[in-house]
Structures are given as structure tokens and as C-alpha cells.
Design a protein around this motif. Structure first.
Motif, PDB file in Angstrom:
ATOM      1  N   UNK A   1      24.269  26.045 -30.270  1.00  9.56           N
ATOM      2  CA  UNK A   1      24.089  26.661 -31.577  1.00  9.56           C
ATOM      3  C   UNK A   1      25.341  26.705 -32.438  1.00  9.56           C
ATOM      4  N   UNK A   2      26.495  26.408 -31.878  1.00  9.97           N
ATOM      5  CA  UNK A   2      27.749  26.482 -32.646  1.00  9.97           C
ATOM      6  C   UNK A   2      27.930  25.197 -33.451  1.00  9.97           C
ATOM      7  N   UNK A   3      27.913  25.336 -34.783  1.00  8.03           N
ATOM      8  CA  UNK A   3      28.001  24.178 -35.681  1.00  8.03           C
ATOM      9  C   UNK A   3      26.920  23.141 -35.352  1.00  8.03           C
ATOM     10  N   UNK A   4      25.753  23.607 -34.966  1.00 11.27           N
ATOM     11  CA  UNK A   4      24.685  22.700 -34.533  1.00 11.27           C
ATOM     12  C   UNK A   4      24.226  21.770 -35.647  1.00 11.27           C
ATOM     13  N   UNK A   5      24.119  22.273 -36.886  1.00 16.12           N
ATOM     14  CA  UNK A   5      23.671  21.407 -37.969  1.00 16.12           C
ATOM     15  C   UNK A   5      24.703  20.334 -38.284  1.00 16.12           C
ATOM     16  N   UNK A   6      25.966  20.699 -38.238  1.00 15.00           N
ATOM     17  CA  UNK A   6      27.025  19.712 -38.473  1.00 15.00           C
ATOM     18  C   UNK A   6      26.937  18.588 -37.442  1.00 15.00           C
ATOM     19  N   UNK A   7      26.743  18.967 -36.190  1.00 14.22           N
ATOM     20  CA  UNK A   7      26.633  17.968 -35.125  1.00 14.22           C
ATOM     21  C   UNK A   7      25.403  17.100 -35.340  1.00 14.22           C
ATOM     22  N   UNK A   8      24.294  17.725 -35.772  1.00 13.74           N
ATOM     23  CA  UNK A   8      23.065  16.965 -35.998  1.00 13.74           C
ATOM     24  C   UNK A   8      23.286  15.873 -37.028  1.00 13.74           C
ATOM     25  N   UNK A   9      23.891  16.206 -38.169  1.00 13.10           N
ATOM     26  CA  UNK A   9      24.098  15.198 -39.210  1.00 13.10           C
ATOM     27  C   UNK A   9      25.117  14.153 -38.768  1.00 13.10           C
ATOM     28  N   UNK A  10      26.079  14.548 -37.939  1.00 17.65           N
ATOM     29  CA  UNK A  10      27.006  13.557 -37.395  1.00 17.65           C
ATOM     30  C   UNK A  10      26.275  12.588 -36.473  1.00 17.65           C
ATOM     31  N   UNK A  11      25.317  13.107 -35.712  1.00 18.88           N
ATOM     32  CA  UNK A  11      24.475  12.243 -34.886  1.00 18.88           C
ATOM     33  C   UNK A  11      23.738  11.221 -35.763  1.00 18.88           C
ATOM     34  N   UNK A  12      23.120  11.722 -36.817  1.00 20.42           N
ATOM     35  CA  UNK A  12      22.346  10.863 -37.716  1.00 20.42           C
ATOM     36  C   UNK A  12      23.220   9.768 -38.308  1.00 20.42           C
ATOM     37  N   UNK A  13      24.366  10.158 -38.866  1.00 19.54           N
ATOM     38  CA  UNK A  13      25.221   9.186 -39.555  1.00 19.54           C
ATOM     39  C   UNK A  13      25.915   8.231 -38.577  1.00 19.54           C
ATOM     40  N   UNK A  14      26.189   8.699 -37.362  1.00 15.38           N
ATOM     41  CA  UNK A  14      26.853   7.817 -36.386  1.00 15.38           C
ATOM     42  C   UNK A  14      25.923   6.711 -35.916  1.00 15.38           C
ATOM     43  N   UNK A  15      24.609   6.927 -36.032  1.00 14.40           N
ATOM     44  CA  UNK A  15      23.652   5.886 -35.662  1.00 14.40           C
ATOM     45  C   UNK A  15      23.281   5.029 -36.872  1.00 14.40           C
ATOM     46  N   UNK A  16      22.984   5.665 -37.988  1.00 16.30           N
ATOM     47  CA  UNK A  16      22.531   4.908 -39.153  1.00 16.30           C
ATOM     48  C   UNK A  16      23.606   3.971 -39.687  1.00 16.30           C
ATOM     49  N   UNK A  17      24.860   4.410 -39.703  1.00 20.07           N
ATOM     50  CA  UNK A  17      25.975   3.545 -40.101  1.00 20.07           C
ATOM     51  C   UNK A  17      25.675   2.793 -41.394  1.00 20.07           C
ATOM     52  N   UNK A  18      25.358   3.528 -42.412  1.00 17.32           N
ATOM     53  CA  UNK A  18      24.961   2.945 -43.697  1.00 17.32           C
ATOM     54  C   UNK A  18      26.112   2.175 -44.345  1.00 17.32           C
ATOM     55  N   UNK A  19      25.922   0.894 -44.660  1.00 20.89           N
ATOM     56  CA  UNK A  19      27.000   0.094 -45.267  1.00 20.89           C
ATOM     57  C   UNK A  19      27.495   0.669 -46.592  1.00 20.89           C
TER      58      UNK A  19
ATOM     59  N   UNK B   1       8.791  23.691 -35.647  1.00 18.22           N
ATOM     60  CA  UNK B   1       8.450  22.667 -36.640  1.00 18.22           C
ATOM     61  C   UNK B   1       9.289  21.404 -36.430  1.00 18.22           C
ATOM     62  N   UNK B   2       8.688  20.253 -36.625  1.00 15.40           N
ATOM     63  CA  UNK B   2       9.436  18.999 -36.625  1.00 15.40           C
ATOM     64  C   UNK B   2      10.337  18.963 -37.853  1.00 15.40           C
ATOM     65  N   UNK B   3      11.445  18.262 -37.764  1.00  8.55           N
ATOM     66  CA  UNK B   3      12.431  18.257 -38.844  1.00  8.55           C
ATOM     67  C   UNK B   3      11.828  17.730 -40.148  1.00  8.55           C
ATOM     68  N   UNK B   4      10.927  16.752 -40.054  1.00 11.95           N
ATOM     69  CA  UNK B   4      10.327  16.196 -41.269  1.00 11.95           C
ATOM     70  C   UNK B   4       9.524  17.252 -42.019  1.00 11.95           C
ATOM     71  N   UNK B   5       8.845  18.139 -41.286  1.00  9.60           N
ATOM     72  CA  UNK B   5       8.022  19.160 -41.934  1.00  9.60           C
ATOM     73  C   UNK B   5       8.854  20.030 -42.863  1.00  9.60           C
TER      74      UNK B   5
ATOM     75  N   UNK C   1      13.495   4.955 -38.526  1.00 13.71           N
ATOM     76  CA  UNK C   1      12.960   6.205 -37.971  1.00 13.71           C
ATOM     77  C   UNK C   1      13.795   7.398 -38.441  1.00 13.71           C
ATOM     78  N   UNK C   2      15.104   7.288 -38.321  1.00 19.58           N
ATOM     79  CA  UNK C   2      15.985   8.380 -38.754  1.00 19.58           C
ATOM     80  C   UNK C   2      15.882   8.596 -40.261  1.00 19.58           C
ATOM     81  N   UNK C   3      15.767   7.526 -40.987  1.00 21.44           N
ATOM     82  CA  UNK C   3      15.617   7.610 -42.436  1.00 21.44           C
ATOM     83  C   UNK C   3      14.318   8.321 -42.801  1.00 21.44           C
ATOM     84  N   UNK C   4      13.253   8.037 -42.067  1.00 18.98           N
ATOM     85  CA  UNK C   4      11.941   8.600 -42.361  1.00 18.98           C
ATOM     86  C   UNK C   4      11.855  10.081 -41.991  1.00 18.98           C
ATOM     87  N   UNK C   5      12.233  10.438 -40.766  1.00 21.57           N
ATOM     88  CA  UNK C   5      12.060  11.825 -40.325  1.00 21.57           C
ATOM     89  C   UNK C   5      12.986  12.783 -41.055  1.00 21.57           C
ATOM     90  N   UNK C   6      14.107  12.257 -41.585  1.00 17.37           N
ATOM     91  CA  UNK C   6      15.033  13.095 -42.345  1.00 17.37           C
ATOM     92  C   UNK C   6      14.834  12.956 -43.846  1.00 17.37           C
TER      93      UNK C   6
END
Length: 271
Positions: free
Chosen positions: A38-56, A227-231, A155-160
């Protein structure tokens, strides 16, 4: 085969079986809030997202420094550059990392395992034709090549509910250079400020509050963690569109808004 996911599937909150060994995971709020206890959990979540998506686009400066055109570079190529950079960092500072018992690639591994149901330990390799891929050291048949990665990216783009439609699309090389230099200037300004906004990683938290206490009542503090994140994103979007349509209809009824100034899609809050 299209890599776009149907809205009905995303709305279901279900995971998606991509291959025999890879099931794409649709996390619920409770899973996100449980990251790092729970400590900085949202920050870690978005870092997870961006570390995979690697948007040019988001990495245009780094790519430019490497002599690469972000318009001609795929997210998978950026992902591989990131992976190789962490590998070099580990080899260069192996003694220090080993003393600490960590590896810089552990974060990307954790991100992949968060969005993939099955547990994997990926390493970088190449197919016989020389094309790069990740393979699971415990199951060599489980691989992530560029085709599989595109599904993970979408998938990450869609659910977020990530939307890149408003991004600047440079018409020519001069426009591309100007865009990159503007991005460099903005980066310098951020470094001079040397601090991030206090709410920069409160987006999910703010949405939770807005939906629970300002929404239609279907999502409450008592059920939101399941709830799922997309909801979360969709509930906020639908509520805004419905409210906007209601205000327009109210204006039409009272004669303060002319029907000729209204676009039909503004009243169709379902789509």
C-alpha cells in the motif's frame, strides 16, 4: 488478426487467454492498492504500466539521443532498449547489486508478472532468424516476441483507458525536430523545479473519491476495491458525458441553447 480488444471484453473485467502460457490480467483496485503493502502503490502501478508500454512518443528525447526517430520506432523496440540498458547497468555494477541482492531487471519482471496471470522468469534471447524475443527460463515455449508484445501493449492501453488521439503529429522533419526541442525545454524546466506535483500519483485515488461520492451510486466505498481498473475510468467518463448531455437538453428546453449549435453525438452519452 486485430489486436484491438472489444469493449465488452474489457467491461467484463475478465482476464484474456492470449497463448497457452500467457493470460493477460485485468487487475482490480484492491490488487493495485496492495502493491508494496500500500505504500506509494499507485506510483508503482503507473511505473509498471509505463515500463511495459514503453511509448516511443514519451521517449522521444532518449530515442533522439540514440539517433533514432520516435516516429519509426515501435514500443517493442523501446522495451528492448530499456531491457538491454538494465542488463548493462547490472553488469557494470554487478558487485554492488549482488551485495544488495537485487537486479535492476527485477522491476520489469515484476511488472510483467503483475499483468500476466502465470508466473514467469523472462530472459532476452533471439529466434533463429535473429529477431529478438523474451523467453521463460522455466518454459522455453513461453515467449514474448513483437507480435505478442503488441497484444500486451494494447491490453494495458485498453484497461487503463489511455488515449493518444490528441498528441501532436509532426507533418515533416522540421516539425519533428521542433517537437523534440520543445520536449527538451520542458524537461529542463521540470528539472529546475526539481519537484513533482503532490497529486501526480493520486489520479486513481481522486477517481475513487469522485466516483464513490459524486457518481451514480453503483460504485461505493464498500465495493470499489473489487472493481476492475477499467470500471473506474469508464464510470468517470460515462458520468461526465451523461452530465454534459443533460445540461445540453436543459439548455434546449429553456431556450438558452440553439439546436443548430449542437452535435448529435454530444447527446449520445452511451457511445
Amino acid at each position: 488478426m486485430s489486436t484491438n480488444f472489444d469493449k465488452a471484453l474489457i467491461m467484463s473485467g475478465n482476464d484474456f487467454k492470449l497463448t497457452n502460457s500467457i493470460t493477460l490480467h485485468h487487475p482490480i483496485i484492491d490488487e493495485i492498492l496492495s502493491l508494496n503493502n500500500g505504500f506509494h502503490s499507485e506510483e508503482i502501478y503507473w511505473q509498471y504500466v509505463h515500463s511495459i508500454m514503453c511509448d516511443p512518443y514519451a521517449n522521444m528525447i532518449m530515442l533522439d539521443d540514440l539517433g533514432k526517430d520516435f516516429l519509426k520506432t515501435s514500443p517493442f523496440e523501446v522495451f528492448l532498449l530499456q531491457w538491454e540498458n538494465y542488463q548493462r547497468d547490472y553488469q557494470t555494477n554487478k558487485q554492488q547489486y549482488d551485495l544488495l541482492g537485487i537486479n535492476p531487471l527485477q522491476f520489469i519482471q515484476a511488472a510483467l508478472n503483475f499483468f500476466i496471470v502465470e508466473e514467469h522468469n523472462f530472459e532476452l534471447s533471439k529466434h533463429e532468424d535473429g529477431s529478438p524475443c523474451l523467453y521463460d527460463t522455466n518454459n522455453a515455449e513461453c515467449q514474448i516476441d513483437e507480435d505478442i508484445f503488441v497484444y500486451l501493449y494494447e491490453w494495458l492501453k485498453s484497461i487503463n483507458k489511455i488515449d493518444y488521439s490528441n498528441r501532436i503529429k509532426p507533418a515533416d522533419e522540421n516539425a519533428r525536430r521542433i517537437l523534440i526541442e520543445d520536449a527538451r525545454d520542458e524537461l529542463k524546466k521540470q528539472k529546475r523545479r526539481n519537484k513533482k506535483s503532490e497529486d501526480s500519483f493520486e489520479y486513481i485515488g481522486n477517481l475513487m473519491s469522485a466516483i464513490c461520492f459524486g457518481g451514480n451510486g453503483s460504485i461505493t466505498p464498500f465495493n470499489i476495491k473489487s472493481c476492475s481498473i477499467y470500471w473506474l475510468f469508464e464510470a468517470y467518463s460515462v458520468d461526465n458525458k451523461k452530465s454534459h448531455a443533460s445540461h445540453i437538453l436543459d439548455g434546449l428546453y429553456h431556450g438558452t441553447v440553439s439546436s443548430k449549435d449542437i452535435k448529435t453525438q454530444e447527446l449520445d452519452w452511451v457511445n
